[in-house]
Motif scaffolding. Sequence first.
Motif, PDB file in Angstrom:
ATOM      1  N   LEU B 307       0.743  -1.163  -0.066  1.00 25.67           N
ATOM      2  CA  LEU B 307      -0.009   0.096  -0.060  1.00 25.67           C
ATOM      3  C   LEU B 307       0.646   1.217  -0.122  1.00 25.67           C
ATOM      4  CD1 LEU B 307      -3.096  -0.934   2.468  1.00 25.67           C
ATOM      5  CD2 LEU B 307      -2.627  -1.397  -0.090  1.00 25.67           C
ATOM      6  N   VAL B 308       2.137   1.184   0.209  1.00 23.02           N
ATOM      7  CA  VAL B 308       2.907   2.360   0.375  1.00 23.02           C
ATOM      8  C   VAL B 308       4.192   2.209  -0.624  1.00 23.02           C
ATOM      9  CG1 VAL B 308       4.349   3.997   1.887  1.00 23.02           C
ATOM     10  CG2 VAL B 308       2.200   2.909   2.735  1.00 23.02           C
ATOM     11  N   ASP B 309       4.942   1.206  -0.438  1.00 26.84           N
ATOM     12  CA  ASP B 309       6.193   1.153  -1.129  1.00 26.84           C
ATOM     13  C   ASP B 309       5.988   0.896  -2.674  1.00 26.84           C
ATOM     14  OD1 ASP B 309       7.203   1.501   1.290  1.00 26.84           O
ATOM     15  OD2 ASP B 309       7.698  -0.684   1.669  1.00 26.84           O
ATOM     16  N   ASP B 310       5.067  -0.173  -2.862  1.00 30.71           N
ATOM     17  CA  ASP B 310       4.544  -0.250  -4.697  1.00 30.71           C
ATOM     18  C   ASP B 310       4.165   0.884  -5.252  1.00 30.71           C
ATOM     19  OD1 ASP B 310       6.073  -2.775  -4.893  1.00 30.71           O
ATOM     20  OD2 ASP B 310       4.216  -3.971  -4.267  1.00 30.71           O
ATOM     21  N   PRO B 311       3.141   1.490  -4.373  1.00 28.45           N
ATOM     22  CA  PRO B 311       2.943   3.003  -5.055  1.00 28.45           C
ATOM     23  C   PRO B 311       3.905   3.910  -5.551  1.00 28.45           C
ATOM     24  CG  PRO B 311       1.311   2.174  -3.480  1.00 28.45           C
ATOM     25  CD  PRO B 311       2.498   1.325  -3.341  1.00 28.45           C
ATOM     26  N   LYS B 312       4.797   3.851  -4.642  1.00 25.32           N
ATOM     27  CA  LYS B 312       6.066   4.690  -4.824  1.00 25.32           C
ATOM     28  C   LYS B 312       6.769   4.307  -6.075  1.00 25.32           C
ATOM     29  CE  LYS B 312       6.553   6.661  -0.291  1.00 25.32           C
ATOM     30  NZ  LYS B 312       7.202   6.373   0.960  1.00 25.32           N
ATOM     31  N   ARG B 313       6.977   2.870  -5.931  1.00 26.55           N
ATOM     32  CA  ARG B 313       7.867   2.526  -7.097  1.00 26.55           C
ATOM     33  C   ARG B 313       7.197   2.198  -8.447  1.00 26.55           C
ATOM     34  NH1 ARG B 313      11.415  -3.165  -7.155  1.00 26.55           N
ATOM     35  NH2 ARG B 313      12.296  -2.700  -9.291  1.00 26.55           N
ATOM     36  N   TRP B 314       5.874   1.814  -8.218  1.00 24.22           N
ATOM     37  CA  TRP B 314       5.377   1.472  -9.622  1.00 24.22           C
ATOM     38  C   TRP B 314       3.960   2.247 -10.058  1.00 24.22           C
ATOM     39  CZ3 TRP B 314       8.153  -1.857 -12.015  1.00 24.22           C
ATOM     40  CH2 TRP B 314       8.888  -2.588 -11.381  1.00 24.22           C
ATOM     41  N   GLY B 315       3.577   3.168  -9.140  1.00 21.00           N
ATOM     42  CA  GLY B 315       2.580   4.010  -9.226  1.00 21.00           C
ATOM     43  C   GLY B 315       1.295   3.712  -8.869  1.00 21.00           C
ATOM     44  N   GLU B 316       0.902   2.346  -8.462  1.00 19.60           N
ATOM     45  CA  GLU B 316      -0.151   1.733  -8.143  1.00 19.60           C
ATOM     46  C   GLU B 316       0.131   0.793  -7.004  1.00 19.60           C
ATOM     47  OE1 GLU B 316      -0.994  -1.715 -10.747  1.00 19.60           O
ATOM     48  OE2 GLU B 316       0.823  -0.917 -11.955  1.00 19.60           O
ATOM     49  N   ILE B 317      -0.979   0.733  -6.285  1.00 24.42           N
ATOM     50  CA  ILE B 317      -1.262  -0.218  -4.990  1.00 24.42           C
ATOM     51  C   ILE B 317      -1.123  -1.661  -5.775  1.00 24.42           C
ATOM     52  CG2 ILE B 317      -2.994  -1.208  -3.576  1.00 24.42           C
ATOM     53  CD1 ILE B 317      -3.877   1.406  -3.010  1.00 24.42           C
TER      54      ILE B 317
END
Lengths: 685, 348
Positions: B307-317
């Motif tokens: 919910l936090v790291d992947d949205p930062k890296r990939w732009g999505e939850i």
Amino acid sequence: MNGNKPSEMNATLTTCPYCGTGCNFYLLSGSDGRLSGVEPAAKHIVSKGRLCMKGWNAHAFVHHPDRLSTPQLKRDGALQDCDWDTALATVHQRLQAIADRHGPDSLMFFSSAKVSNEENYLMMKLARAGFSTNNVDHCARLCHSSTVVGLAETLGSGAMTNTLDCFDHTDLVFVIGSNTTEQHPLIGGRILQALRHDTKLLVADSRKIRLAQHANIHLRHHNGSDVALINGMMRQILVDGLEDRDFIARRTENFDALRDSLEPFTPEYVAAITGLEPQQIIDATRLYAGADNAMIVFAMGITQHSHGVDNVRALSNLALMTGNLGRPGTGINPLRGQNNVQGACDMGALPNVYTGYQQVADPQARLKFSTAWGKELPETPGLMATHAIEAAAAGSVRGMLIMGENPMLSEPNQTLVRKALENLDFLAVIDIFPTETAQLADVVLPAACYAERDGTYTSTERRVQRGRQAVETPGDARADWRILCDLLQRCGIKANYESPAQIMDEITTLTPSYGGISYQRLEGGHGLQWPCPDADHPGTPILHQEQCTRGKGRFSPTRYRPPKELPDEKYPLLLNTGRTAVHWHTGTMTRRSHLLHREEPHAFAEVNPQDAGQLQICDRQLIRVSSRRGSIQLKARLTERVPAGQIFIPFHFAEGAANVLTNNALDPESGIPEFKVCAVRVEPC
Amino acid sequence: MLKQLTQQDLFELFDRLAEQYHLLMPTLLTDGSRELMPWPGSKAAAIDGIIPSMAGEPIQRKPTSHFFPQTDPLVFLKPDGTVSVPQPPDKPLALCGLNREDLAAVAFVDRFFSAEPADDVYLAKRSGALLIGLSGHCGDGSHGDHFLPLAQGLCDIELIAEEPNEEKKEQEKQWLAVVYNAVGEQWLSGFAAGSPQRLELLRHKSVTMGHQQQELLQQASRLLQADQVPDSFWQEISSRCIRCGGCNFVCPTCTCFCVQDRTTTAGTQRSRIWDSCQLDAFMREASGHNPLGTELLRTRRRIHHKLVDDPKRWGEISCVLCGRCDRACPTGIGMVAVCEELVRRFTS
Ligand code: SF4
Ligand code: SF4
């Protein structure tokens, strides 16, 4: 090499080889005949699409390079490969020669809670009909033999009274001596879920186990003080008038004797023995007895004591006194450890009974089995496993056949076990890995593991379920039932079964409680709970409903006896032993499963920081732990999980084997060793 | 391209596909699980009475396991020093019956394993594989009228079950097939054209359905990013984790693995196997020090990562809301359960 085809093309539904919860999963395999993974059965009544870490990794040891794949015979002091005929002929001839010379009772047969019902049946048939001795037993001796004796006396049946679904509709769970979330994880999970719906939890355990964090009351009573605690609770119930008088009057006997026996167990007296506060005992009593429906759950913390049978009796008395029996969400529920320890007992891999607990001393039962098997059968009950080890050390047991067990690590007092096994004239071992016990054998027979053979297993809730073959055995290894059939034939006993299903057909004709079980009925995938007397019977989820199996429930008074060896000046700490969540018993399978091994790779001892401070040891430091029987080295793990004054060592690790230290003091009735209490000394290395 | 297929057409299509692909179909297993299993061929299916289980609950095993299996051989090292790698698949895979969530998961994992340095072991199985999505009137009943939301381009071919007609038998069911690329066109070119109006209707229905839980994830994600969730919450949740690893193993967007070596006299087989960040050893260093050394940290990380790291890296939850971890968790602390509790307690 796993090559060019997808690796999850086949799915074989089977029963988990680890604990007695009875989860089912699909073993996934490719066209190369290799297992690649596990998927929980989504609709299975127990698993419901869930598994624990062991279940999720149950495929991992199957193709391990250490698997035994060729029979071996000891020549010039070393095990060397040989052919099956030589190996089997040697086993038969050497055991027969010992029996001829020293009598059949100089032999001992260790069956296994890891093999199927059919295989346990064949093993006890081999001992009794093949070699004319009742000296057959298995590791239930080390885990729930106290339960079988205690509950058979009070209720008439030594098995879990209720069914796992009962956790979903009970008002209170009383967990005593069971680290459920680690040892029966999917049952532990159900208890945690039940707490979300207002079920109360009472935990009695000296260690701060996970369930204790969620308990309404956690009693950290001293190891081995259970009888005092339970008797104290019962006395308090009577003081408070919380007993179920109607149930006591209608369904029980011997209540007066029990009431009289409880008199000394005042809260103050019990507090002095258990290390608790008097008020804690009163509060716990009111919590338990105040629930409309309460389930007692117990395991090794109750049974593995020199007074294990008394512990079980006391719990049974408690359930009877409060009328917590024969209804959903109640009962006295021993959680059986191994996936088929219930079945191994049901199949009569015990020295005193045939299948379905029919006594060998009963002439009628003996006649029935001897007629079916075409052989005169011995009438005196045989040796218990723990006594057989002592007898071997003393020289009166001279030959052994051990199937799927590793007493070198699992029995108490390893020095004695080694002496016993080395003392034998002949030792044969049937196993899947070169265990510490197999190293000492004269003949080693390579067997199939659970994923390589068909069979049935009986879970802790008496659910008989199918295990199914998913892949072939490695090399020349053979299914245990085939090995046993061959030995039976060599003994002149007809054993030309074509499949485990045929063996089950024979079992059902001889075993009333399994009478209605057949492979065909088990095909559906959810199993059947015994008693299941005939082909139309739906099985029995809850025992003792109208009356107890023995008729009236019998109150059996107990008196408090301290453990055999308590800490003293020389050995000032109490040693508690058990298991971890990721390893199984002597680690033969789980230590060969990458993720499980990686999680707990080393032997360790849990030490309370207070003791560690006094001993000047720090976390992860190598320490030496010694008892009167031996000494081991392992790493310290500083944790509040153990109370000050106690250390805990799991027994999985050969290199820091807890059972070098443990005391082979046995319960006089069940022969169970006191794994939960002995005295040790700890020093930094 | 839009086509209209009868059940018979469908079986014909499957038979043809099975010649060039390892075609896996949703199949009902003994205990009632639905799993992707090899298509037996329409003749064998008729004889054994097997019909692919096109409607029902979500597929039990995550479909990404076919490209990233639980045990995946990497290299074989011989004692003489030679190294061999697994041969490429003899035929590519065709996975039929993936719903929108599962297709979104494949898309996410594709992106993850294709990022530089690209994961050749994954791509060897994934390249050339055919994805057949499934939507329309064939759900598990959880979205009203047994309706699965449309997949809209996450697959090569999308089969859309038409509304069941009371009078028609199951065998007479009609399917719309939307083809999203040239490979799909090649397989479906021979079939009858479908009705664009019917598709429009179904699209409309799909859009209005939405995913109520998506908003829940967004809310949870915002709370976590704003650091509104104290450690005491994670302590409470993690005290219920029994470390089974199930939440990771069933998650179609979980990609963590570790390496296992097995040595015999013939050589060493190195494989990768699924790992779980809920294990203590996941990040434990050789010294014994462990940056994720408590269950609090591990549980917090499991949710944070999606919910936090992947949205930062990939732009999505990276939770696609497939529901698997909530079903697999023995103690009821899967993604949705945790987010529900978190949002309930910390939304002011
Ligand atoms: S709980 Fe027991 S039966 Fe279930 S997966 Fe774990 S070890 Fe196997
Ligand atoms: S599925 Fe649940 S219990 Fe298992 S590791 Fe994940 S959060 Fe923990």
